[in-house]
Design a protein around this motif. Structure first.
Motif, PDB file in Angstrom:
ATOM      1  N   MET A   1     -11.063   4.633 -11.715  1.00  0.00           N
ATOM      2  CA  MET A   1     -10.239   4.688 -10.517  1.00  0.00           C
ATOM      3  C   MET A   1      -8.915   5.395 -10.781  1.00  0.00           C
ATOM      4  N   LEU A   2      -8.428   6.083  -9.748  1.00  0.00           N
ATOM      5  CA  LEU A   2      -7.134   6.754  -9.776  1.00  0.00           C
ATOM      6  C   LEU A   2      -6.293   6.276  -8.598  1.00  0.00           C
ATOM      7  N   VAL A   3      -4.978   6.333  -8.775  1.00  0.00           N
ATOM      8  CA  VAL A   3      -4.049   6.187  -7.658  1.00  0.00           C
ATOM      9  C   VAL A   3      -3.397   7.549  -7.458  1.00  0.00           C
ATOM     10  N   LYS A   4      -3.386   8.019  -6.210  1.00  0.00           N
ATOM     11  CA  LYS A   4      -2.738   9.283  -5.889  1.00  0.00           C
ATOM     12  C   LYS A   4      -1.531   9.036  -4.997  1.00  0.00           C
ATOM     13  N   ASN A   5      -0.498   9.849  -5.183  1.00  0.00           N
ATOM     14  CA  ASN A   5       0.702   9.698  -4.366  1.00  0.00           C
ATOM     15  C   ASN A   5       0.565  10.444  -3.041  1.00  0.00           C
ATOM     16  N   SER A   6       1.646  10.477  -2.291  1.00  0.00           N
ATOM     17  CA  SER A   6       1.612  11.103  -0.960  1.00  0.00           C
ATOM     18  C   SER A   6       1.357  12.601  -1.025  1.00  0.00           C
TER      19      SER A   6
ATOM     20  N   GLN B   1       0.811  -1.217   0.000  1.00  0.00           N
ATOM     21  CA  GLN B   1       0.000   0.000   0.000  1.00  0.00           C
ATOM     22  C   GLN B   1       0.848   1.272   0.000  1.00  0.00           C
ATOM     23  N   GLY B   2       1.987   1.236   0.712  1.00  0.00           N
ATOM     24  CA  GLY B   2       2.846   2.413   0.735  1.00  0.00           C
ATOM     25  C   GLY B   2       2.078   3.634   1.227  1.00  0.00           C
ATOM     26  N   ARG B   3       2.406   4.768   0.650  1.00  0.00           N
ATOM     27  CA  ARG B   3       1.755   6.020   1.048  1.00  0.00           C
ATOM     28  C   ARG B   3       0.817   6.529  -0.047  1.00  0.00           C
ATOM     29  N   SER B   4       0.478   5.676  -0.984  1.00  0.00           N
ATOM     30  CA  SER B   4      -0.423   6.087  -2.063  1.00  0.00           C
ATOM     31  C   SER B   4      -1.868   5.811  -1.674  1.00  0.00           C
ATOM     32  N   LEU B   5      -2.789   6.413  -2.413  1.00  0.00           N
ATOM     33  CA  LEU B   5      -4.207   6.327  -2.104  1.00  0.00           C
ATOM     34  C   LEU B   5      -4.987   5.932  -3.349  1.00  0.00           C
ATOM     35  N   LEU B   6      -5.866   4.942  -3.206  1.00  0.00           N
ATOM     36  CA  LEU B   6      -6.776   4.552  -4.276  1.00  0.00           C
ATOM     37  C   LEU B   6      -8.081   5.304  -4.119  1.00  0.00           C
ATOM     38  N   CYS B   7      -8.612   5.826  -5.216  1.00  0.00           N
ATOM     39  CA  CYS B   7      -9.889   6.529  -5.112  1.00  0.00           C
ATOM     40  C   CYS B   7     -10.701   6.358  -6.398  1.00  0.00           C
ATOM     41  N   CYS B   8     -12.008   6.295  -6.249  1.00  0.00           N
ATOM     42  CA  CYS B   8     -12.914   6.252  -7.389  1.00  0.00           C
ATOM     43  C   CYS B   8     -13.222   7.684  -7.814  1.00  0.00           C
ATOM     44  N   CYS B   9     -13.584   7.852  -9.066  1.00  0.00           N
ATOM     45  CA  CYS B   9     -13.872   9.200  -9.549  1.00  0.00           C
ATOM     46  C   CYS B   9     -14.911   9.146 -10.655  1.00  0.00           C
TER      47      CYS B   9
ATOM     48  N   TYR C   1       2.554   1.488  -8.864  1.00  0.00           N
ATOM     49  CA  TYR C   1       1.217   2.085  -8.928  1.00  0.00           C
ATOM     50  C   TYR C   1       0.278   1.293  -9.838  1.00  0.00           C
ATOM     51  N   GLY C   2       0.795   0.855 -10.995  1.00  0.00           N
ATOM     52  CA  GLY C   2      -0.045   0.121 -11.932  1.00  0.00           C
ATOM     53  C   GLY C   2      -0.544  -1.188 -11.351  1.00  0.00           C
ATOM     54  N   GLY C   3       0.333  -1.920 -10.673  1.00  0.00           N
ATOM     55  CA  GLY C   3      -0.067  -3.182 -10.062  1.00  0.00           C
ATOM     56  C   GLY C   3      -1.120  -2.985  -8.988  1.00  0.00           C
ATOM     57  N   LYS C   4      -0.960  -1.940  -8.177  1.00  0.00           N
ATOM     58  CA  LYS C   4      -1.937  -1.640  -7.131  1.00  0.00           C
ATOM     59  C   LYS C   4      -3.299  -1.326  -7.744  1.00  0.00           C
ATOM     60  N   LEU C   5      -3.295  -0.574  -8.833  1.00  0.00           N
ATOM     61  CA  LEU C   5      -4.539  -0.200  -9.502  1.00  0.00           C
ATOM     62  C   LEU C   5      -5.243  -1.422 -10.074  1.00  0.00           C
ATOM     63  N   VAL C   6      -4.501  -2.265 -10.790  1.00  0.00           N
ATOM     64  CA  VAL C   6      -5.085  -3.471 -11.388  1.00  0.00           C
ATOM     65  C   VAL C   6      -5.668  -4.369 -10.300  1.00  0.00           C
ATOM     66  N   ALA C   7      -4.939  -4.535  -9.205  1.00  0.00           N
ATOM     67  CA  ALA C   7      -5.423  -5.378  -8.110  1.00  0.00           C
ATOM     68  C   ALA C   7      -6.724  -4.835  -7.533  1.00  0.00           C
ATOM     69  N   ALA C   8      -6.809  -3.521  -7.372  1.00  0.00           N
ATOM     70  CA  ALA C   8      -8.024  -2.920  -6.809  1.00  0.00           C
ATOM     71  C   ALA C   8      -9.219  -3.102  -7.740  1.00  0.00           C
ATOM     72  N   LEU C   9      -9.007  -2.927  -9.032  1.00  0.00           N
ATOM     73  CA  LEU C   9     -10.099  -3.106  -9.994  1.00  0.00           C
ATOM     74  C   LEU C   9     -10.566  -4.556 -10.022  1.00  0.00           C
ATOM     75  N   ILE C  10      -9.618  -5.484  -9.970  1.00  0.00           N
ATOM     76  CA  ILE C  10      -9.977  -6.904  -9.967  1.00  0.00           C
ATOM     77  C   ILE C  10     -10.754  -7.263  -8.701  1.00  0.00           C
ATOM     78  N   ASN C  11     -10.324  -6.755  -7.577  1.00  0.00           N
ATOM     79  CA  ASN C  11     -11.027  -7.060  -6.330  1.00  0.00           C
ATOM     80  C   ASN C  11     -12.437  -6.492  -6.341  1.00  0.00           C
ATOM     81  N   TRP C  12     -12.614  -5.310  -6.950  1.00  0.00           N
ATOM     82  CA  TRP C  12     -13.967  -4.768  -7.103  1.00  0.00           C
ATOM     83  C   TRP C  12     -14.807  -5.697  -7.976  1.00  0.00           C
ATOM     84  N   GLY C  13     -14.243  -6.136  -9.106  1.00  0.00           N
ATOM     85  CA  GLY C  13     -14.985  -7.022  -9.999  1.00  0.00           C
ATOM     86  C   GLY C  13     -15.336  -8.340  -9.347  1.00  0.00           C
ATOM     87  N   ARG C  14     -14.395  -8.913  -8.602  1.00  0.00           N
ATOM     88  CA  ARG C  14     -14.668 -10.174  -7.918  1.00  0.00           C
ATOM     89  C   ARG C  14     -15.833 -10.019  -6.936  1.00  0.00           C
ATOM     90  N   SER C  15     -15.829  -8.921  -6.179  1.00  0.00           N
ATOM     91  CA  SER C  15     -16.899  -8.705  -5.201  1.00  0.00           C
ATOM     92  C   SER C  15     -18.247  -8.467  -5.881  1.00  0.00           C
TER      93      SER C  15
END
Length: 261
Positions: A163-168, A118-126, A201-215
């Motif tokens: 979805m976007l990923v934002k840095n610190s 996760q680091g210090r980045s933030l996932l957000c929908c838009c 960042y790209g891997g984190k984004l793909v993982a988040a989108l996949i987890n949304w789709g799975r749910s």
């Protein structure tokens, strides 16, 4: 999943502005923005006369002042001979081969996406409009395409997440979208700004989108990536994606227009 199912899902996930269905496939048109939305999608199971197909394609795109474009599949099945013969004929007529690509899939029923730091980045929908600004900035697309892209993506009739990923520093550094159609989750527009690449960042984004789709009930995920994009392919394979089939475009250029990006 199978080729026909994924092809249909991908069409619905990124609508064109205009579509015309024929026994041999579907003409798609969107004012020249994106090959995928401005080409003939030949049906994998169709039987056709290649000369008649080419003539119809050239007539359709000539009337819209666009280059004739045919999307060629290379599936590993009995449909391959039809596409091989068509591809050879297009080549003999001077159609340029462009954007060789892979369609890759991830089985959500059998695999778990690797955990992402996760680091210090933030996932957000838009909203779509905000997402488009980021995608255009990260990919260098012209501002004149935003209106067309907004019109196309506003036509999506299935559940969609931007979805976007934002840095610190709260700056958007990566973007992507997912569309759920029946059992399939399509991932599109995955991009990271140039100076923020290779930082996860790209891997984190793909993982988040996949987890949304799975749910939301997806059983598999798929994405399309150009074969020349080795870093992206390496990332997707590391995450568990596998090649399903390849495709490319055959383009007959017209003097008044440039190649479609």
């Amino acid at each position: 999943m199978n080729l026909m199912e994924v092809e249909l899902a991908a069409r619905h996930a990124w609508p064109a502005l205009e579509e015309q269905e024929h026994p041999f496939g579907v003409f798609r048109y969107a004012e020249g923005v994106h090959r995928r939305a401005n080409s003939l999608y030949v049906s994998p199971a169709a039987r056709f006369n290649s000369e008649e197909l080419i003539a119809a394609t050239e007539q359709f795109f000539r009337s819209r002042e666009q280059p004739a474009i045919v999307r060629i599949l290379q599936p590993k099945n009995s449909f391959e001979h039809n596409f091989e013969s068509l591809d050879k004929l297009l080549d003999s007529k001077g159609y340029e081969l462009q954007a060789p690509s892979k369609l890759m899939t991830f089985d959500l029923c059998e695999r778990v996406i690797p955990a992402q730091e996760q680091g210090r980045s933030l996932l957000c929908c838009c909203e779509l409009a905000h997402w488009l600004l980021a995608w255009h900035a990260f990919t260098g697309r012209g501002a004149e395409e935003i209106v067309v892209n907004q019109s196309m993506l506003s036509k999506i009739k299935h559940p969609v997440r931007f979805m976007l990923v934002k840095n610190s520093e709260n700056q958007a550094v990566s973007c992507g979208m997912a569309v759920l159609s029946e059992r399939g989750l399509g991932l599109f527009g995955i991009a990271t700004r140039e100076k923020s690449r290779n930082q996860g960042y790209g891997g984190k984004l793909v993982a988040a989108l996949i987890n949304w789709g799975r749910s939301a009930g997806a059983e598999y995920a798929y994405l399309q990536v150009e074969s020349a994009n080795k870093p992206a392919i390496r990332l997707y394979r590391t995450m568990g994606f596998r090649d399903l089939y390849s495709y490319w475009y055959r383009v007959k250029m017209v003097s008044s227009k440039n190649a479609i990006e």
